[in-house]
Design a protein around this motif. Structure first.
Motif, PDB file in Angstrom:
ATOM      1  N   ASP A 298       0.824  -1.209   0.000  1.00 44.48           N
ATOM      2  CA  ASP A 298       0.000   0.000   0.000  1.00 44.48           C
ATOM      3  C   ASP A 298       0.858   1.259   0.000  1.00 44.48           C
ATOM      4  O   ASP A 298       0.575   2.230  -0.709  1.00 44.48           O
ATOM      5  CB  ASP A 298      -0.922   0.009   1.223  1.00 44.48           C
ATOM      6  N   VAL A 299       1.929   1.256   0.788  1.00 45.41           N
ATOM      7  CA  VAL A 299       2.807   2.432   0.857  1.00 45.41           C
ATOM      8  C   VAL A 299       3.491   2.674  -0.482  1.00 45.41           C
ATOM      9  O   VAL A 299       3.471   3.793  -1.023  1.00 45.41           O
ATOM     10  CB  VAL A 299       3.864   2.262   1.968  1.00 45.41           C
ATOM     11  N   LEU A 300       4.111   1.642  -1.030  1.00 42.14           N
ATOM     12  CA  LEU A 300       4.888   1.818  -2.255  1.00 42.14           C
ATOM     13  C   LEU A 300       3.999   2.136  -3.458  1.00 42.14           C
ATOM     14  O   LEU A 300       4.428   2.842  -4.368  1.00 42.14           O
ATOM     15  CB  LEU A 300       5.715   0.557  -2.537  1.00 42.14           C
ATOM     16  N   LEU A 303       3.506   6.003  -3.594  1.00 41.12           N
ATOM     17  CA  LEU A 303       4.652   6.900  -3.428  1.00 41.12           C
ATOM     18  C   LEU A 303       4.630   8.059  -4.418  1.00 41.12           C
ATOM     19  O   LEU A 303       5.172   9.128  -4.141  1.00 41.12           O
ATOM     20  CB  LEU A 303       5.959   6.123  -3.596  1.00 41.12           C
ATOM     21  N   HIS A 304       4.019   7.845  -5.561  1.00 42.93           N
ATOM     22  CA  HIS A 304       4.002   8.881  -6.596  1.00 42.93           C
ATOM     23  C   HIS A 304       3.119  10.068  -6.221  1.00 42.93           C
ATOM     24  O   HIS A 304       3.249  11.151  -6.798  1.00 42.93           O
ATOM     25  CB  HIS A 304       3.503   8.285  -7.919  1.00 42.93           C
ATOM     26  N   SER A 331      11.728   5.708  -8.546  1.00 42.52           N
ATOM     27  CA  SER A 331      11.090   4.711  -9.410  1.00 42.52           C
ATOM     28  C   SER A 331       9.589   4.966  -9.521  1.00 42.52           C
ATOM     29  O   SER A 331       9.012   4.888 -10.612  1.00 42.52           O
ATOM     30  CB  SER A 331      11.350   3.310  -8.853  1.00 42.52           C
ATOM     31  N   ALA A 332       8.963   5.293  -8.400  1.00 41.35           N
ATOM     32  CA  ALA A 332       7.524   5.546  -8.391  1.00 41.35           C
ATOM     33  C   ALA A 332       7.162   6.754  -9.245  1.00 41.35           C
ATOM     34  O   ALA A 332       6.116   6.777  -9.914  1.00 41.35           O
ATOM     35  CB  ALA A 332       7.040   5.746  -6.959  1.00 41.35           C
ATOM     36  N   ALA A 339       0.566   1.828 -15.229  1.00 40.59           N
ATOM     37  CA  ALA A 339       1.294   1.151 -14.149  1.00 40.59           C
ATOM     38  C   ALA A 339       0.652   1.444 -12.795  1.00 40.59           C
ATOM     39  O   ALA A 339       0.544   0.555 -11.945  1.00 40.59           O
ATOM     40  CB  ALA A 339       2.749   1.581 -14.149  1.00 40.59           C
ATOM     41  N   ILE A 340       0.220   2.682 -12.606  1.00 35.50           N
ATOM     42  CA  ILE A 340      -0.424   3.060 -11.349  1.00 35.50           C
ATOM     43  C   ILE A 340      -1.735   2.304 -11.173  1.00 35.50           C
ATOM     44  O   ILE A 340      -2.029   1.768 -10.089  1.00 35.50           O
ATOM     45  CB  ILE A 340      -0.663   4.578 -11.316  1.00 35.50           C
ATOM     46  N   GLN A 341      -2.527   2.211 -12.222  1.00 34.15           N
ATOM     47  CA  GLN A 341      -3.797   1.492 -12.150  1.00 34.15           C
ATOM     48  C   GLN A 341      -3.572   0.008 -11.892  1.00 34.15           C
ATOM     49  O   GLN A 341      -4.289  -0.623 -11.100  1.00 34.15           O
ATOM     50  CB  GLN A 341      -4.581   1.688 -13.451  1.00 34.15           C
ATOM     51  N   PHE A 342      -2.551  -0.561 -12.536  1.00 37.34           N
ATOM     52  CA  PHE A 342      -2.239  -1.971 -12.339  1.00 37.34           C
ATOM     53  C   PHE A 342      -1.880  -2.254 -10.876  1.00 37.34           C
ATOM     54  O   PHE A 342      -2.346  -3.240 -10.291  1.00 37.34           O
ATOM     55  CB  PHE A 342      -1.086  -2.392 -13.254  1.00 37.34           C
TER      56      PHE A 342
END
Length: 469
Positions: A298-300, A303-304, A331-332, A339-342
Motif C-alpha cells: 500500500d505504501v509503495l 509513493l508517486h 522509481s515511483a 502502471a499506477i492502475q495496475f
C-alpha cells in the motif's frame, strides 16, 4: 499515536531501560489484567501475571494466591497480549549503516514488538552480536531470528548475498549458513535459476533446515512446495498457484519471453477462483506459511502521490536510512497511468487472496518489510499497520494477532517457549488500554511493554492523550 504520545513513550522507555537493572530473583506481579488467550481468543478477566526474571511464573485470578514479596503493579482494566512479532524485517545496508540500524532497534520495543525475523541482509555477524546483547539487557531491542545472508544467483541485487550456480555451490552455501547458526534459510531470485532454486530447497530439506523465499517465475510453485518450501515471502509468487494459465506463463518466463512484472500482470489477469481454492488447500495441507506484506504494498503503490515528509515517525529515522528511501521514490515517480492502475488492482487482489487463504486454513505471518531501502515503512509501528491491513482484508482481529506471535512461534518450532501468555514461557507482553479483539487499532494504544521480563512503563503515560493510529 500522535507525536507527543509516542515521543513520551519512547523517551520513558529509554530512561527506564538506562536506569533499571533486572534482578533475576525478583518477582514482579501485574494485577487486574484481562489476559487474552492468543489461541482461542478467550479473555481471563481480573487476573494476575507473576514474572520471575524473564519468565512467566504463574497466571491466576487476582488475590487467589500468596504473592508476598513480589513487587506489585496494578494494571486494572488493561488487556494483556503476547509481545508482538514482526515476521519480515531487514537489518542491512553494509558497514556504513550499522550504527543507524542499531539506533532503530528501540522503536520495535516502544511499539510492543518484542521479536523480529530478519529476512536477509549483509550485517550477519553484527546481528548475532546484537542478539547476545539484547538477551542480557545490555542493548535495547527485540529478540532477532535471522536467516543471515540471502542465497541468490551470480551478480545478485542485494549486497552480501551468497552467490550460487551449481549443486556444489549450494552445498557450500548451506554449510556456511549452518556453521554460523542461522535460524532459517532465505532464498532470493534476482539472478537465481529455477533449477538452482529447487536444489537449494531439496538440500535444505535434507538437512532439516527451514527455508523460505521469493521464487523464480520460471518454475511451477507446486514443484517448490513438493521440494519442501516452508514459507513464501510476499504474494506475487502465490499468484502462480491461483492462475489457470500458470503453465503457459511459466514457460514464457523460462524462454525469456516475459520478465517478472509482465508475468505478474498475466498472473493477475488469469486469476481463477476455483484454481485458487485448490491451491490454498495445498498450502494448508503442506503447512506452507505465507507472509503477505500488505502494508508495504500500500505504501509503495502510492509513493508517486503521497508526501511523507510530515510523517511523525520520520523524525526517528536516521538521515542515512532516509536517503535509501529515495531509490523507490524515484522509481515511483516514473510510473505511467497504466502502471499506477495496475498496482492498485494488484493490491486489491492481494487483500482478497489474503482473506481467502486465511479462510482456507493457510498459516499467515504478519511482516512489515521494514528496513533500509523500503521507503516509509517504519520499524515497529508498521507491524501495527500490517495487522490493520489484515483486518481490512477481511480477517478477524484475533486471526491478525495470531499471524504475529502465535504463528511466528510455531513457524520456528518455539511455541513451547514463546508466543503466548502461559506459565513457563518467556515474559514478553504488551499491556493495552483497550481490547484489540474489538478493534485491531487498539494495539497501538499501549500502556506498558514487558520485554524479556523487564517492565517498561510510567505513571505519566496514563496522563497522556490516548489516540488511535
Amino acid at each position: 499515536m500522535k507525536t507527543s504520545l509516542f515521543s513520551a513513550f519512547l523517551l520513558t522507555f529509554i530512561l527506564l531501560n538506562a536506569c533499571t537493572s533486572k534482578n533475576q530473583s525478583e518477582q514482579l506481579l501485574l494485577t487486574g489484567l484481562h489476559v487474552i488467550d492468543i489461541e482461542t481468543g478467550d479473555i481471563a478477566e481480573n487476573h494476575s501475571i507473576l514474572i520471575e526474571g524473564n519468565t512467566i511464573k504463574d497466571i491466576f485470578e487476582d488475590g487467589s494466591k500468596n504473592t508476598e514479596g513480589a513487587r506489585s503493579v496494578s494494571m486494572k482494566g488493561k488487556f494483556a497480549i503476547p509481545g508482538l512479532w514482526d515476521m519480515h524485517i531487514h537489518l542491512r545496508g553494509g558497514q556504513d549503516l550499522i550504527g543507524s540500524n542499531k539506533k532503530m532497534l528501540p522503536l520495535y520495543i516502544a511499539n510492543g514488538v518484542t521479536t523480529v525475523r530478519d529476512a536477509g541482509g549483509d550485517l550477519t555477524s553484527t546481528i548475532f552480536g546484537w542478539r547476545s546483547e539484547i538477551k542480557t539487557d545490555s542493548l535495547t531491542g527485540p529478540y532477532i531470528y535471522t536467516s543471515g545472508p540471502k542465497i541468490d544467483g551470480p551478480d545478485p541485487t542485494w549486497e552480501g548475498s551468497i552467490e550460487v550456480q551449481s549443486s556444489e555451490d549450494i552445498t557450500q552455501a548451506l554449510d556456511s549458513l549452518q556453521s554460523i547458526g542461522v535460524d532459517y534459510v532465505k532464498i532470493y531470485e534476482s539472478t537465481l535459476s529455477g533449477e538452482a532454486y529447487l536444489e537449494i530447497i531439496r538440500q535444505a530439506e535434507e538437512r532439516g533446515l527451514t527455508v523460505t523465499g521469493h521464487m523464480p517465475m520460471s518454475i511451477f510453485i507446486d514443484d517448490a512446495i513438493t521440494a519442501g518450501l516452508d514459507g513464501i515471502e510476499h504474494l506475487y509468487y502465490v499468484l502462480k498457484g491461483t492462475s489457470d494459465r500458470e503453465g503457459e506463463i511459466t514457460s514464457k518466463v523460462y524462454n525469456g519471453q516475459l520478465g517478472f512484472w509482465d508475468a505478474v500482470a498475466e498472473l493477475n489477469d488469469s486469476y481463477n477462483e476455483d484454481t485458487a481454492r485448490v491451491f490454498y488447500q495445498t498450502l494448508a495441507d503442506e503447512n506452507v506459511y505465507v507472509v503477505p506484506t500488505l502494508h508495504i504494498d500500500d505504501v509503495l503503490s502510492f509513493l508517486h502521490e503521497e508526501d511523507h515528509s510530515g510523517d511523525e515517525y520520520l523524525q526517528y529515522i536516521p538521515d542515512d536510512i532516509r536517503q535509501t528511501y529515495q531509490r523507490r521514490v524515484r522509481s515511483a515517480q516514473r510510473r505511467d497511468a497504466d502502471a499506477i492502475q495496475f498496482e492498485k488492482e494488484l493490491n486489491d487482489l492481494f487483500k482478497k487472496v489474503t482473506r481467502d487463504m486465511q479462510q482456507a486454513g493457510v498459516k499467515l505471518l504478519a511482516g512489515s518489510d521494514a528496513g533500509a531501502y523500503n521507503s516509509y515503512v517504519y520499524p515497529g509501528i508498521s507491524l501495527h499497520r500490517e495487522l490493520a491491513a489484515f483486518v481490512k482484508s477481511g480477517i478477524t482481529p484475533l486471526q491478525a494477532l495470531q499471524a504475529s506471535s502465535y504463528n511466528g512461534a510455531h513457524f520456528f518450532g518455539d511455541y513451547s517457549r514463546v508466543g503466548s501468555i502461559d506459565a513457563g514461557k518467556k515474559a514478553d507482553l504488551v499491556i493495552l488500554n483497550s481490547n484489540p479483539l474489538s478493534d485491531i487499532r487498539n494495539t497501538v494504544n499501549i500502556h506498558a511493554v514487558i520485554a524479556n521480563g523487564e517492565l517498561l512503563t510510567s505513571e505519566s503515560l496514563n496522563e497522556l492523550p490516548q489516540t488511535q493510529d
